[in-house]
Motif scaffolding. Structure first.
Motif, PDB file in Angstrom:
ATOM      1  N   THR A   1       0.825  -1.215   0.000  1.00  0.00           N
ATOM      2  CA  THR A   1       0.000   0.000   0.000  1.00  0.00           C
ATOM      3  C   THR A   1       0.862   1.271   0.000  1.00  0.00           C
ATOM      4  OG1 THR A   1      -0.145  -0.193   2.394  1.00  0.00           O
ATOM      5  CG2 THR A   1      -2.008  -1.049   1.124  1.00  0.00           C
TER       6      THR A   1
ATOM      7  N   ARG B   1       1.427   3.100  -3.425  1.00  0.00           N
ATOM      8  CA  ARG B   1       0.418   3.934  -4.078  1.00  0.00           C
ATOM      9  C   ARG B   1       0.029   5.140  -3.241  1.00  0.00           C
ATOM     10  NH1 ARG B   1      -2.164  -1.967  -4.077  1.00  0.00           N
ATOM     11  NH2 ARG B   1      -3.411  -1.878  -2.203  1.00  0.00           N
TER      12      ARG B   1
ATOM     13  N   TRP C   1       2.457  -2.787  -8.445  1.00  0.00           N
ATOM     14  CA  TRP C   1       2.468  -1.339  -8.181  1.00  0.00           C
ATOM     15  C   TRP C   1       3.890  -0.802  -8.095  1.00  0.00           C
ATOM     16  CZ3 TRP C   1      -2.642  -1.031  -8.457  1.00  0.00           C
ATOM     17  CH2 TRP C   1      -3.405  -2.112  -7.965  1.00  0.00           C
TER      18      TRP C   1
ATOM     19  N   LYS D   1       0.399   6.147 -12.968  1.00  0.00           N
ATOM     20  CA  LYS D   1       0.125   6.844 -11.688  1.00  0.00           C
ATOM     21  C   LYS D   1      -1.379   6.898 -11.395  1.00  0.00           C
ATOM     22  CE  LYS D   1       4.461   9.303 -11.598  1.00  0.00           C
ATOM     23  NZ  LYS D   1       5.193  10.545 -11.870  1.00  0.00           N
TER      24      LYS D   1
ATOM     25  N   LEU E   1      -2.174   3.743  -9.765  1.00  0.00           N
ATOM     26  CA  LEU E   1      -1.798   3.792  -8.344  1.00  0.00           C
ATOM     27  C   LEU E   1      -2.837   4.577  -7.554  1.00  0.00           C
ATOM     28  CD1 LEU E   1       2.078   4.517  -8.517  1.00  0.00           C
ATOM     29  CD2 LEU E   1       0.916   2.311  -8.418  1.00  0.00           C
ATOM     30  N   SER E   2      -3.319   5.690  -8.142  1.00  0.00           N
ATOM     31  CA  SER E   2      -4.253   6.474  -7.330  1.00  0.00           C
ATOM     32  C   SER E   2      -5.601   5.778  -7.208  1.00  0.00           C
ATOM     33  CB  SER E   2      -4.361   7.926  -7.793  1.00  0.00           C
ATOM     34  OG  SER E   2      -4.713   7.966  -9.107  1.00  0.00           O
TER      35      SER E   2
ATOM     36  N   TYR F   1      -5.070   3.536  -4.422  1.00  0.00           N
ATOM     37  CA  TYR F   1      -5.026   4.323  -3.177  1.00  0.00           C
ATOM     38  C   TYR F   1      -6.449   4.657  -2.703  1.00  0.00           C
ATOM     39  CZ  TYR F   1      -4.107   8.121   0.078  1.00  0.00           C
ATOM     40  OH  TYR F   1      -4.090   8.915   1.193  1.00  0.00           O
TER      41      TYR F   1
ATOM     42  N   GLY G   1      -7.142  -0.052 -10.962  1.00  0.00           N
ATOM     43  CA  GLY G   1      -6.345   0.006  -9.730  1.00  0.00           C
ATOM     44  C   GLY G   1      -7.221  -0.302  -8.522  1.00  0.00           C
TER      45      GLY G   1
END
Ligand code: F6P
Length: 554
Positions: free
Chosen positions: A102, A105, A278, A295, A298-299, A302, A487
């Motif tokens: 985690t 991200r 990731w 990215k 990744l978000s 997140y 993601g």
């Protein structure tokens, strides 16, 4: 003492007995009737978050079931476990490590301490290094030994260093940039290498040797084969650095292989293989879709992390899905779970989730080494839903096994062809509907009567036409696949798996079970190829060795 050092035997908890009693009381529960009696059932048992919509109303459950399952999560102190994971405690106790995928991200500016050191600057550095590499390949600045730009990237890796990147890079092909083609080489089978090499030109190919440990047999053998092929095609040792880079936490081994240190992308032991897409293990993803889309991926993950950490369990998507898995596995005897994507781009999600779930939760002892007293991770299987309808869905509908299914479907297609997407979406919904409704004996009889069949024939045929129904499923709907939503979707399953491991008190982050086969493989190999051909510990293995040696003699 932290819960992961001394987990609860969940089966000894009063809530477990309460769930058992509740399960008995639902022996005659009918989803059909539940829908007929409660017009609000769909809204009661559905929720949205992070770009995903989850309908879990087609389950063998009432609001009391949900309350009891949520109480189970509270009684094992799931929230403390979630907080501990995000904080970086040594949840992977048998390997003495945190599980901090985690952290990969989290947004810039966040701090995550591992052994007192903030790891976020290293995470950022690797992202910057990836950005530079991807940019130079996409812009044609990274050149091969004949000074031509790179056209093909080959990821040499297996398990987590393959399945996650393959899923995501192929799922996000609508976001592909600059025409760099990505290929995957995982299997040690020479045919796999042979078929791939036939499509490539060494002068324009970049190999990524992707191995956290840099000791995985299949990956090292394939990397050696790729290097030999590159040299045979006209490349030189001196120019090798233009064609071979690595992602690994074992820099020494990667350098010994011949990769320049500046071309090694680091990994950390606090990221497990199956949770590593990731990290720089995601390079082939970034090569395909570009860094800004990477990215976004990744978000999206997140946003699911935040949802998992903060949403009340009654409205927490991964927690609810995990609890339903526990409900079926531990109280209804389900041994497997089908994952059925109704989307061409998500065709590899089942394989990734299979590793994620089965390598994480395929355990039979608790964190403290005591045997676990209930069933743990299920068999994960399935595949492209539409194709499965003409194959294994028969067993889902009429077999004797209870198999909960997850349907995953986007509302919008990237490639509309006539009314195909409407049919695809209809197929998905009608499958979950058929699983739930089934067809009763009297409905089967009435159907045959309508066809004008005589009563004797009806009596003969009707039992074969009965579909028991009352079979559970979840449906996950996405607007359409995007980096953010994908993601979130992958992170959703990561957290589902973790939640279940907490309930069972097991370690989701080690994988000792895969080691024995690797160890024994060395002995078998040396008996197949060496002078000492006897001595296998059992007659079956020895007989099979003899069979091979007889064929390869001389
Ligand atoms: O053998 C199992 C395993 O260790 C997986 O957990 C891992 O994803 C895979 O092998 C590849 O490992 P590595 O990235 O170290 O080559």
């Amino acid at each position: 003492m932290p819960y992961y050092q001394q987990p609860l035997d969940v089966t000894a908890q009063p809530i477990w007995q309460a769930l058992q009693a509740h399960r008995t009381s639902l022996q005659n529960f009918s989803m059909r009737e539940a829908f007929a009696n409660d017009p609000q059932r769909f809204s009661t048992f559905s929720l949205s978050g992070c770009g995903l919509f989850l309908d879990y109303s087609k389950n063998l459950m009432t609001t009391e079931t949900r309350d009891l399952l949520v109480k189970l999560a509270r009684d094992v102190d799931l929230q403390a476990a979630i907080d501990a994971m995000f904080r970086g405690e040594h949840l992977n106790a048998s390997e003495g490590r945190p599980a901090l995928h985690t952290a990969l991200r989290r947004p810039i500016g966040d701090k995550v301490l591992v052994e007192g050191v903030d790891v976020m600057p290293q995470v950022q550095q690797v992202l910057n290094k990836m950005t530079a590499l991807v940019g130079s390949v996409h812009d044609g600045l990274w050149r091969g030994y004949t000074d031509k730009p790179i056209t093909d990237v080959v990821n040499i890796g297996i398990g987590g260093s393959f399945l996650g990147p393959q899923l995501v890079s192929e799922a996000l092909l609508p976001f592909a940039q600059r025409g760099v083609r990505c290929h995957y080489l995982a299997n040690i089978d020479g045919s796999s290498f042979h078929d791939l090499a036939a499509k490539l030109r060494a002068e324009t190919t970049l190999f990524i040797v992707s191995s956290k440990s840099f000791s995985t047999l299949e990956t090292l053998k394939n990397a050696q084969a790729a290097r030999a092929w590159y040299l045979a095609q006209g490349g030189s040792e001196a120019e090798l650095y233009r064609h071979f880079i690595a992602v690994s936490s074992n820099t020494t081994a990667a350098v010994a292989f011949g990769i320049r240190e500046e071309n090694i992308f680091p990994m950390w032991d606090w990221v497990g293989g199956r949770y590593s897409l990731w990290s720089a293990i995601g390079l082939p993803i970034a090569m395909t879709i570009g860094m800004s889309n990477f990215k976004e991926l990744l978000s999206g993950a997140y946003s699911m992390d935040r949802h998992f950490q903060t949403a009340p369990f009654e409205q927490n998507m991964p927690v609810l899905m995990a609890l339903l898995g526990v409900w079926y596995g531990n109280f209804w005897g389900a041994q497997s779970q089908a994952i059925l994507p109704y989307d061409h781009y998500l065709r590899n999600i089942t394989k990734h989730l299979q590793q994620l779930d089965m390598e994480s939760n395929g355990k039979s002892v608790m964190q403290d080494g005591n045997p676990v007293n209930c069933a743990t991770g299920p068999v994960i299987w399935g595949g492209v839903g539409c194709n499965g309808q003409h194959a294994y869905h028969q067993l889902l509908h009429q077999g004797t096994l209870l198999i909960p299914a997850d349907f995953i479907v986007p509302v919008v297609s990237y490639n509309p062809v006539a009314d195909h997407h409407q049919w695809l979406y209809a197929n998905c919904l009608s499958q979950s509907q058929a699983l739930m409704l089934g067809k009763s004996f009297s409905e089967a009889q009435a159907e045959l009567r309508n066809q004008g069949m005589d009563e004797a024939k009806i009596a003969e045929l009707a039992p074969h036409k009965v579909i028991p129904g009352n079979r559970p499923s979840n449906t996950l709907v996405l607007e359409r696949i995007s980096p953010r939503r994908l993601g979130a979707l992958v992170a959703l399953y990561e957290h589902k798996v973790f939640t279940q491991s907490v309930i069972w008190g097991i370690n989701a982050f080690d994988q000792w079970g895969v080691e024995l086969g690797k160890e024994l493989g060395k002995g078998v190999y040396s008996r197949l190829t060496g002078t000492e051909q006897n001595g296998a510990e059992d007659a079956s293995t020895q007989g099979l060795i003899d069979f091979f040696r007889a064929r390869h003699r001389g």
